[in-house]
Design a protein around this motif. Structure first.
Motif, PDB file in Angstrom:
ATOM      1  N   ALA A 132       0.819  -1.216   0.000  1.00 52.43           N
ATOM      2  CA  ALA A 132       0.000   0.000   0.000  1.00 52.43           C
ATOM      3  C   ALA A 132       0.849   1.260   0.000  1.00 52.43           C
ATOM      4  O   ALA A 132       0.342   2.352  -0.300  1.00 52.43           O
ATOM      5  N   GLY A 133       2.136   1.133   0.343  1.00 50.44           N
ATOM      6  CA  GLY A 133       3.005   2.289   0.394  1.00 50.44           C
ATOM      7  C   GLY A 133       2.610   3.280   1.478  1.00 50.44           C
ATOM      8  O   GLY A 133       2.616   4.496   1.271  1.00 50.44           O
ATOM      9  N   VAL A 134       2.267   2.757   2.666  1.00 49.53           N
ATOM     10  CA  VAL A 134       1.782   3.610   3.754  1.00 49.53           C
ATOM     11  C   VAL A 134       2.727   3.533   4.948  1.00 49.53           C
ATOM     12  O   VAL A 134       3.448   2.552   5.114  1.00 49.53           O
ATOM     13  N   PRO A 135       2.724   4.553   5.802  1.00 49.25           N
ATOM     14  CA  PRO A 135       3.546   4.510   7.009  1.00 49.25           C
ATOM     15  C   PRO A 135       2.939   3.582   8.053  1.00 49.25           C
ATOM     16  O   PRO A 135       1.740   3.285   8.020  1.00 49.25           O
ATOM     17  N   VAL A 136       3.776   3.138   8.969  1.00 51.06           N
ATOM     18  CA  VAL A 136       3.340   2.307  10.092  1.00 51.06           C
ATOM     19  C   VAL A 136       3.594   3.075  11.378  1.00 51.06           C
ATOM     20  O   VAL A 136       4.726   3.493  11.637  1.00 51.06           O
ATOM     21  N   ILE A 137       2.541   3.269  12.164  1.00 50.30           N
ATOM     22  CA  ILE A 137       2.685   3.956  13.448  1.00 50.30           C
ATOM     23  C   ILE A 137       2.736   2.901  14.542  1.00 50.30           C
ATOM     24  O   ILE A 137       1.750   2.188  14.773  1.00 50.30           O
ATOM     25  N   PRO A 138       3.873   2.743  15.226  1.00 53.59           N
ATOM     26  CA  PRO A 138       3.949   1.768  16.322  1.00 53.59           C
ATOM     27  C   PRO A 138       3.152   2.259  17.526  1.00 53.59           C
ATOM     28  O   PRO A 138       3.092   3.471  17.790  1.00 53.59           O
ATOM     29  N   CYS A 139       2.543   1.342  18.232  1.00 58.75           N
ATOM     30  CA  CYS A 139       1.722   1.693  19.389  1.00 58.75           C
ATOM     31  C   CYS A 139       1.948   0.684  20.505  1.00 58.75           C
ATOM     32  O   CYS A 139       2.057  -0.522  20.245  1.00 58.75           O
ATOM     33  N   ALA A 140       2.011   1.171  21.723  1.00 61.56           N
ATOM     34  CA  ALA A 140       2.178   0.296  22.883  1.00 61.56           C
ATOM     35  C   ALA A 140       1.015   0.501  23.845  1.00 61.56           C
ATOM     36  O   ALA A 140       0.740   1.625  24.263  1.00 61.56           O
ATOM     37  N   MET A 141       0.352  -0.589  24.177  1.00 62.24           N
ATOM     38  CA  MET A 141      -0.662  -0.600  25.224  1.00 62.24           C
ATOM     39  C   MET A 141       0.036  -1.017  26.513  1.00 62.24           C
ATOM     40  O   MET A 141       0.638  -2.087  26.576  1.00 62.24           O
ATOM     41  N   ILE A 142      -0.026  -0.172  27.514  1.00 56.84           N
ATOM     42  CA  ILE A 142       0.672  -0.437  28.773  1.00 56.84           C
ATOM     43  C   ILE A 142      -0.348  -0.451  29.912  1.00 56.84           C
ATOM     44  O   ILE A 142      -1.082   0.520  30.098  1.00 56.84           O
ATOM     45  N   GLY A 143      -0.419  -1.563  30.639  1.00 53.87           N
ATOM     46  CA  GLY A 143      -1.340  -1.673  31.765  1.00 53.87           C
ATOM     47  C   GLY A 143      -2.606  -2.433  31.471  1.00 53.87           C
ATOM     48  O   GLY A 143      -3.347  -2.790  32.397  1.00 53.87           O
ATOM     49  N   THR A 144      -2.885  -2.737  30.209  1.00 52.46           N
ATOM     50  CA  THR A 144      -4.129  -3.454  29.898  1.00 52.46           C
ATOM     51  C   THR A 144      -4.060  -4.922  30.325  1.00 52.46           C
ATOM     52  O   THR A 144      -5.093  -5.536  30.591  1.00 52.46           O
ATOM     53  N   PHE A 145      -2.839  -5.482  30.371  1.00 50.94           N
ATOM     54  CA  PHE A 145      -2.716  -6.864  30.836  1.00 50.94           C
ATOM     55  C   PHE A 145      -3.123  -6.970  32.302  1.00 50.94           C
ATOM     56  O   PHE A 145      -3.810  -7.916  32.703  1.00 50.94           O
ATOM     57  N   GLU A 146      -2.718  -5.990  33.108  1.00 48.61           N
ATOM     58  CA  GLU A 146      -3.082  -5.973  34.522  1.00 48.61           C
ATOM     59  C   GLU A 146      -4.562  -5.629  34.700  1.00 48.61           C
ATOM     60  O   GLU A 146      -5.216  -6.113  35.626  1.00 48.61           O
ATOM     61  N   ALA A 147      -5.079  -4.793  33.812  1.00 48.88           N
ATOM     62  CA  ALA A 147      -6.482  -4.393  33.921  1.00 48.88           C
ATOM     63  C   ALA A 147      -7.431  -5.523  33.539  1.00 48.88           C
ATOM     64  O   ALA A 147      -8.477  -5.720  34.171  1.00 48.88           O
ATOM     65  N   GLN A 148      -7.070  -6.269  32.492  1.00 46.36           N
ATOM     66  CA  GLN A 148      -7.921  -7.377  32.055  1.00 46.36           C
ATOM     67  C   GLN A 148      -7.059  -8.499  31.480  1.00 46.36           C
ATOM     68  O   GLN A 148      -6.946  -8.637  30.269  1.00 46.36           O
ATOM     69  N   PRO A 149      -6.453  -9.307  32.343  1.00 44.48           N
ATOM     70  CA  PRO A 149      -5.628 -10.417  31.859  1.00 44.48           C
ATOM     71  C   PRO A 149      -6.494 -11.476  31.184  1.00 44.48           C
ATOM     72  O   PRO A 149      -7.721 -11.471  31.325  1.00 44.48           O
ATOM     73  N   PRO A 150      -5.874 -12.386  30.434  1.00 42.05           N
ATOM     74  CA  PRO A 150      -6.636 -13.440  29.751  1.00 42.05           C
ATOM     75  C   PRO A 150      -7.539 -14.203  30.710  1.00 42.05           C
ATOM     76  O   PRO A 150      -7.118 -14.587  31.806  1.00 42.05           O
ATOM     77  N   GLY A 151      -8.787 -14.394  30.303  1.00 43.14           N
ATOM     78  CA  GLY A 151      -9.738 -15.143  31.107  1.00 43.14           C
ATOM     79  C   GLY A 151     -10.584 -14.303  32.038  1.00 43.14           C
ATOM     80  O   GLY A 151     -11.575 -14.793  32.586  1.00 43.14           O
ATOM     81  N   LYS A 152     -10.224 -13.042  32.222  1.00 46.58           N
ATOM     82  CA  LYS A 152     -10.995 -12.168  33.122  1.00 46.58           C
ATOM     83  C   LYS A 152     -12.039 -11.415  32.309  1.00 46.58           C
ATOM     84  O   LYS A 152     -11.710 -10.705  31.354  1.00 46.58           O
TER      85      LYS A 152
END
Length: 241
Positions: free
Chosen positions: A142-162
Motif C-alpha cells: 500500500a506504500g503507507v507509514p506504520v505507526i507503532p503503538c504500545a498498550m501499557i497496563g491493559t494486561f493488569e487491567a484485564q488479563p486473559p480469562g478475566k
C-alpha cells in the motif's frame, strides 16, 4: 453511525472512566490519509481502548471467532463487532493469510486507518512475541507509514480469562511513523518482509518496554499447554476421600 455512538456516547466514556487512559504521542497519528497502526496485544480491552481515544476511525482485523460464537452472547458479540466496523478474518487454512491481506489493503485503499496486532494473538503472559510478516506486506504493497503503538497496563487491567476488568490505569503510547518507502517494489522478498517486521516490533518494544521473546505467540501458547498436559499425565490429581 453506530461506531460514533459507541465511541462518544456509550462505550468511550465508560472506558475512559474505568481505565483512565493516559495518551502519549497522539500527534504521530496522521490526521488524514492511509496508515497502519501496529501495536502489542495484551488484553481483549485493546480492541476498544485505542478506537476510543483516537480522533479518527480505525478498523481492526478481528478474528472470525468473535463473529461466530454460539447463543445470545455470541450473537451480541458479533453484532457489536460488525456495528463497530471491525472485519472478521479466518486465521486457519492456507488462504487465511491472503484473505487478511486483501481485507487490510481494502481498508488502506479508502485512505483509512488500519489497526493490526503483528503478534497475531494476545500475549498470554504479558511479554512481546515475534511479529508475523503480514503487517510488512501490507505496508509495502500500500506504500503507507506504520505507526507503532504500545498498550501499557491493559494486561493488569484485564488479563486473559478475566471478563470484568479491574480498575487500573492504562497508558497508550504512539511512536513516530515508520517509513518503508525505501523497500518499494520488494514486497515479494522474504528477507525484506522479515526485516521490516522486525523493525516494527523493535519500535513497539521500545515504547512498551516489555520483555521480548523471539518466538511466535501461538507457538509459545501451544508449547505451554502441551507441557501442562504432560505434567498432568505424569502427576495426576488423586481423588479426595
Amino acid at each position: 453511525m453506530f461506531y460514533y455512538v459507541l465511541k462518544y456516547v456509550l462505550l468511550g466514556p465508560l472506558l475512559r472512566l474505568v481505565f483512565r487512559p493516559r495518551i502519549e504521542g497522539l500527534e504521530h497519528v496522521p490526521a488524514t490519509g492511509a496508515a497502519i497502526v501496529a501495536g502489542n496485544h495484551l488484553s481483549f480491552s485493546d480492541h476498544f481502548l485505542m478506537p476510543a481515544i483516537l480522533k479518527r476511525r480505525i478498523t481492526f482485523l478481528a478474528k472470525k471467532e468473535y463473529f461466530t460464537g454460539p447463543g445470545i452472547k455470541g450473537r451480541l458479540t458479533a453484532a457489536f463487532f460488525r456495528s463497530a466496523g471491525q472485519i472478521p478474518v479466518d486465521r486457519t487454512g492456507k488462504e487465511a493469510g491472503q484473505a487478511a491481506i486483501r481485507e487490510g489493503l481494502g481498508v488502506l485503499r479508502k485512505d483509512e486507518l488500519l489497526g493490526i496486532y503483528p503478534e497475531g494473538t494476545r500475549s498470554h503472559d504479558g511479554r512481546l512475541y515475534k511479529g508475523k510478516v503480514g503487517v510488512a506486506l501490507m505496508a509495502l504493497k500500500a506504500g503507507v507509514p506504520v505507526i507503532p503503538c504500545a498498550m501499557i497496563g491493559t494486561f493488569e487491567a484485564q488479563p486473559p480469562g478475566k471478563v470484568i476488568p479491574n480498575v487500573h490505569p492504562v497508558t497508550i503510547r504512539f511512536g513516530k511513523p515508520l517509513d518503508f518507502s525505501r523497500y518499494a517494489g520488494m514486497e515479494n522478498e522474504k528477507a525484506i518482509l522479515r526485516a521490516v517486521t522486525d523493525e516494527i516490533m523493535y519500535a513497539i518494544l521500545s515504547l512498551s518496554e516489555q520483555e521480548y521473546v523471539d518466538q511466535y505467540a501461538a507457538v509459545a501458547k501451544a508449547e505451554e499447554a502441551a507441557a501442562k498436559a504432560e505434567q498432568g499425565r505424569r502427576f495426576p490429581r488423586l481423588p479426595l476421600r
